[in-house]
Each structure stands twice: as structure tokens, then as C-alpha cells.
Motif scaffolding. Sequence first.
Motif, mmCIF file in Angstrom:
data_model
loop_
_atom_site.group_PDB
_atom_site.id
_atom_site.type_symbol
_atom_site.label_atom_id
_atom_site.label_comp_id
_atom_site.label_asym_id
_atom_site.label_seq_id
_atom_site.Cartn_x
_atom_site.Cartn_y
_atom_site.Cartn_z
ATOM 1 N N LEU A 1 30.189 104.668 53.334
ATOM 2 C CA LEU A 1 28.986 103.753 54.028
ATOM 3 C C LEU A 1 29.221 103.959 55.508
ATOM 4 O O LEU A 1 27.938 104.184 55.926
ATOM 5 N N THR B 1 25.376 105.493 56.405
ATOM 6 C CA THR B 1 24.197 104.447 57.014
ATOM 7 C C THR B 1 23.522 105.156 58.303
ATOM 8 O O THR B 1 22.241 104.808 58.308
ATOM 9 N N VAL C 1 20.000 100.521 54.149
ATOM 10 C CA VAL C 1 20.992 100.462 53.510
ATOM 11 C C VAL C 1 21.538 99.194 52.957
ATOM 12 O O VAL C 1 21.691 98.239 53.717
ATOM 13 N N VAL D 1 26.274 98.203 57.159
ATOM 14 C CA VAL D 1 25.097 98.400 56.410
ATOM 15 C C VAL D 1 23.779 97.441 56.867
ATOM 16 O O VAL D 1 24.230 96.295 57.516
ATOM 17 N N ASP D 2 22.658 97.574 56.676
ATOM 18 C CA ASP D 2 21.583 96.604 56.812
ATOM 19 C C ASP D 2 21.673 95.245 56.266
ATOM 20 O O ASP D 2 21.407 94.335 56.964
#
Length: 79
Positions: free
Chosen positions: A41, A45, A55, A72-73
Motif C-alpha cells: 500500500l 498509493t 486508493v 490510503v485515501d
Amino acid sequence: TYAERNKFINELYVFLVKNGAKGIYINFAEIDDLNSFYRFLIELTPKFKESGMYVVVENNKLLDKNKLNSIVDYVVEEK
């Protein structure tokens, strides 16, 4: 390994860009190595964010939501 993750990330990126995706939704039923998953991740990302893609990761009992939120988002809770 880093090389394997990088190759997969690049192939995934090219596929999603080619198909006009706005992001990626990641959901694994099983994760054998949490450290490798978080590394994945962390490496994926920035590349996706640079292109304006989101993401999103579905959180499950194995993952640390605070850690995910820092990478992440969006984090979606397991159904």
C-alpha cells in the motif's frame, strides 16, 4: 519482494489508466504477511495519487484502521 511488488503495481497502474479507472478498491479475504501488505500500500498509493486516482481499502479484522488511514485515501469497513 520489492521488485515483484513494483512490477505488479506498474502493471496494475497501466491497466487502470488504460481503462479510465478513477481508482482502486482493495479487498483481500486473507493476508499472509501484514508487513508486506502495508509495504504494498505504501508503494502503490503515491503512484496512484499522482495521477488523481483514489486508493480505497476495505478494512477487516486483521488490519489496523489508523495505519490504513495514514496510507490510503479511504478505508471502508468490512461488510
